[in-house]
Design a protein around this motif. Sequence first.
Motif, PDB file in Angstrom:
ATOM      1  N   ARG A  22       4.278  -2.090  54.547  1.00  0.00           N
ATOM      2  CA  ARG A  22       4.968  -2.040  56.055  1.00  0.00           C
ATOM      3  C   ARG A  22       6.344  -2.127  56.112  1.00  0.00           C
ATOM      4  NH1 ARG A  22       0.649  -0.243  56.268  1.00  0.00           N
ATOM      5  NH2 ARG A  22      -1.483  -0.516  57.552  1.00  0.00           N
ATOM      6  N   PHE A  23       7.185  -1.112  57.019  1.00  0.00           N
ATOM      7  CA  PHE A  23       8.359  -1.601  57.380  1.00  0.00           C
ATOM      8  C   PHE A  23       8.447  -2.479  58.487  1.00  0.00           C
ATOM      9  CE2 PHE A  23       8.974   2.517  55.155  1.00  0.00           C
ATOM     10  CZ  PHE A  23      10.056   2.232  54.413  1.00  0.00           C
ATOM     11  N   SER A  24       9.487  -3.047  58.656  1.00  0.00           N
ATOM     12  CA  SER A  24       9.924  -4.017  59.665  1.00  0.00           C
ATOM     13  C   SER A  24      11.442  -4.115  59.799  1.00  0.00           C
ATOM     14  CB  SER A  24       9.336  -5.299  59.495  1.00  0.00           C
ATOM     15  OG  SER A  24       9.918  -6.215  58.740  1.00  0.00           O
ATOM     16  N   GLY A  27      15.949  -8.354  62.538  1.00  0.00           N
ATOM     17  CA  GLY A  27      17.332  -8.683  63.062  1.00  0.00           C
ATOM     18  C   GLY A  27      18.054  -7.115  62.753  1.00  0.00           C
ATOM     19  N   ASN A  28      18.926  -7.188  62.060  1.00  0.00           N
ATOM     20  CA  ASN A  28      19.774  -6.079  61.502  1.00  0.00           C
ATOM     21  C   ASN A  28      19.217  -5.408  60.171  1.00  0.00           C
ATOM     22  OD1 ASN A  28      21.411  -6.118  63.900  1.00  0.00           O
ATOM     23  ND2 ASN A  28      22.896  -7.392  63.019  1.00  0.00           N
ATOM     24  N   GLN A  29      18.288  -6.101  59.654  1.00  0.00           N
ATOM     25  CA  GLN A  29      17.940  -6.037  58.335  1.00  0.00           C
ATOM     26  C   GLN A  29      16.714  -5.121  58.272  1.00  0.00           C
ATOM     27  OE1 GLN A  29      16.165  -9.310  55.539  1.00  0.00           O
ATOM     28  NE2 GLN A  29      17.853  -8.644  54.302  1.00  0.00           N
ATOM     29  N   LEU A  30      16.566  -4.169  57.549  1.00  0.00           N
ATOM     30  CA  LEU A  30      15.222  -3.454  57.665  1.00  0.00           C
ATOM     31  C   LEU A  30      14.673  -3.916  56.112  1.00  0.00           C
ATOM     32  CD1 LEU A  30      13.612  -0.615  58.509  1.00  0.00           C
ATOM     33  CD2 LEU A  30      14.890   0.699  56.901  1.00  0.00           C
ATOM     34  N   ALA A 236      -0.286   8.079  57.491  1.00  0.00           N
ATOM     35  CA  ALA A 236       0.832   7.284  58.375  1.00  0.00           C
ATOM     36  C   ALA A 236       1.334   8.475  59.295  1.00  0.00           C
ATOM     37  CB  ALA A 236       1.905   6.818  57.417  1.00  0.00           C
ATOM     38  N   ILE A 237       1.486   8.134  60.489  1.00  0.00           N
ATOM     39  CA  ILE A 237       2.249   9.117  61.564  1.00  0.00           C
ATOM     40  C   ILE A 237       3.506   8.723  61.670  1.00  0.00           C
ATOM     41  CG2 ILE A 237       1.228   7.878  63.379  1.00  0.00           C
ATOM     42  CD1 ILE A 237       0.643  10.949  64.572  1.00  0.00           C
ATOM     43  N   SER A 238       4.371   9.626  61.707  1.00  0.00           N
ATOM     44  CA  SER A 238       6.191   9.356  61.716  1.00  0.00           C
ATOM     45  C   SER A 238       5.893   8.734  63.301  1.00  0.00           C
ATOM     46  CB  SER A 238       6.867  10.496  61.805  1.00  0.00           C
ATOM     47  OG  SER A 238       6.639  11.647  62.523  1.00  0.00           O
ATOM     48  N   PRO A 239       7.049   8.038  63.455  1.00  0.00           N
ATOM     49  CA  PRO A 239       7.462   7.661  65.147  1.00  0.00           C
ATOM     50  C   PRO A 239       7.363   8.742  66.113  1.00  0.00           C
ATOM     51  CG  PRO A 239       8.851   6.559  63.331  1.00  0.00           C
ATOM     52  CD  PRO A 239       8.148   7.745  62.854  1.00  0.00           C
ATOM     53  N   SER A 240       7.895   9.956  65.643  1.00  0.00           N
ATOM     54  CA  SER A 240       7.801  10.997  66.579  1.00  0.00           C
ATOM     55  C   SER A 240       6.387  11.753  66.839  1.00  0.00           C
ATOM     56  CB  SER A 240       9.062  11.905  66.042  1.00  0.00           C
ATOM     57  OG  SER A 240       8.679  12.657  64.861  1.00  0.00           O
ATOM     58  N   GLY A 241       5.704  11.459  65.685  1.00  0.00           N
ATOM     59  CA  GLY A 241       4.362  12.032  65.892  1.00  0.00           C
ATOM     60  C   GLY A 241       4.538  13.654  65.303  1.00  0.00           C
ATOM     61  N   PHE A 279       5.982   5.199  57.138  1.00  0.00           N
ATOM     62  CA  PHE A 279       7.144   5.810  57.609  1.00  0.00           C
ATOM     63  C   PHE A 279       8.146   4.610  58.034  1.00  0.00           C
ATOM     64  CE2 PHE A 279       4.626   9.381  58.088  1.00  0.00           C
ATOM     65  CZ  PHE A 279       5.498  10.578  57.743  1.00  0.00           C
ATOM     66  N   SER A 280       9.388   4.559  57.962  1.00  0.00           N
ATOM     67  CA  SER A 280      10.327   3.581  58.383  1.00  0.00           C
ATOM     68  C   SER A 280      10.199   3.729  59.966  1.00  0.00           C
ATOM     69  CB  SER A 280      11.790   3.893  57.699  1.00  0.00           C
ATOM     70  OG  SER A 280      12.244   5.179  57.964  1.00  0.00           O
ATOM     71  N   PRO A 281      10.921   2.724  60.721  1.00  0.00           N
ATOM     72  CA  PRO A 281      11.227   2.910  62.307  1.00  0.00           C
ATOM     73  C   PRO A 281      11.842   4.173  62.731  1.00  0.00           C
ATOM     74  CG  PRO A 281      11.225   0.657  61.426  1.00  0.00           C
ATOM     75  CD  PRO A 281      11.459   1.344  60.244  1.00  0.00           C
ATOM     76  N   ASP A 282      12.904   4.585  61.945  1.00  0.00           N
ATOM     77  CA  ASP A 282      13.608   5.721  62.529  1.00  0.00           C
ATOM     78  C   ASP A 282      12.990   7.280  61.614  1.00  0.00           C
ATOM     79  OD1 ASP A 282      14.301   5.846  59.643  1.00  0.00           O
ATOM     80  OD2 ASP A 282      16.494   5.541  60.201  1.00  0.00           O
TER      81      ASP A 282
END
Length: 398
Positions: A22-24, A27-30, A236-241, A279-282
């Motif tokens: 999982r991505f997380s 703070g400012n760190q991916l 997995a589904i992207s944040p935008s779908g 997927f990463s958050p972006d």
Amino acid sequence: MEQSLSPIRSLRGHTHWVDEVRFSNYGNQLRVVSTSNDTTVRIWDVETGNQVGIPLEEHRSTTIGLAVSMDGGRIVSGDSDGKIIIWDAETKNVIRALSRHTRHVLSIQFSPDEKRIASASHDGTLNIWDVETGELVFEIDGHQSGLRTVAYSPNGMKIASGSADGTVRIWSAVTGKQQAQPLIHDAVVRSVVWSPNNRLLISACDDGNIFFWSAPTGAQLGLPLYAHSDFINLLAISPSGELIASASSDCTVLLWNTTTRRPFGRALHHSQEVFTVAFSPDGQLVATCGSENTIFLWDISHETLIATNAVSPPHVVPASNVLTNLRVDQASESATSVSHLTSPTPALAGFGQPDGIEFHPGSVRSRHSATSPSLPSQGYSNPGHSFKVILEAFLYVE
């Protein structure tokens, strides 16, 4: 353009296969968080590729299910003994341990408000827990076989679960009551995801098919997409779908446009089975891993929709032809036939290998086996499939 994408980074440190990732944003760190058959949970810095601190090592068996809070501060992991641990990501201390399941905890997810977590186990139960107190809110045992996957709807009102009984079932997140008739499949359901607008459910099975469902009505939307030649272990589904990614035992991860159901970008090839994808958050990066003990990061920001005839027109059925889902005990012959009307080969078969990764079809490991045997080469199309079927029947006999 080359037919396969190359990873931009490899995260190495696990000593056995990697089950979940999982991505997380911490703070400012991916970061990336991972579970593994080496019994550890590990945290990785995406920018450097380095492991962050020491592994989390309170589990005594294979770590499988994994969830991470939105701020990256809490990690929840489940193991093959049925134990769930909630961790403080900064101190790496155990916040609390949850004990109720009796077999593998294969899937874990936070509710959207992060006040509860849902855990799906091969003991056949779906448990809902209070995050702050660790108390069991309720237990659902409506499936007829072991569970493989669980997913909260984005609005937090419903929970979808997939099982070895070949169904996806939808439950009220408030009461635990079943909300609709089961969504019927012809094989073990290993993964299910919701679209961001709560209206679409997408499921994936052992037979390599991806199904699209109307969440409000339970109707199957067109024919299944025959995406892989072996088990689909995770979606997995992207944040935008707009995209889904499918990770398979056929040693590939493929990207698909959720509207057109056509391939998006190049294939992400591995030398062995792929168990998980995220997927990463972006939505710009994808993380994959499996039997290779290594987590691969891929930049998909420059990938585009592939113009191909590989996915036949019947996979995108007009809205007027939407099929209504039927009860398990009343499924008609015509509805059964729909699940078999898929193309004879996966939609992206034949893509080449990325730079720096060799393909060894004979070196295959099963995700939940006690050992990691090397098998005679069976060819690309179905590596180790027969062995996995026998092994899982032995491990997961009801």
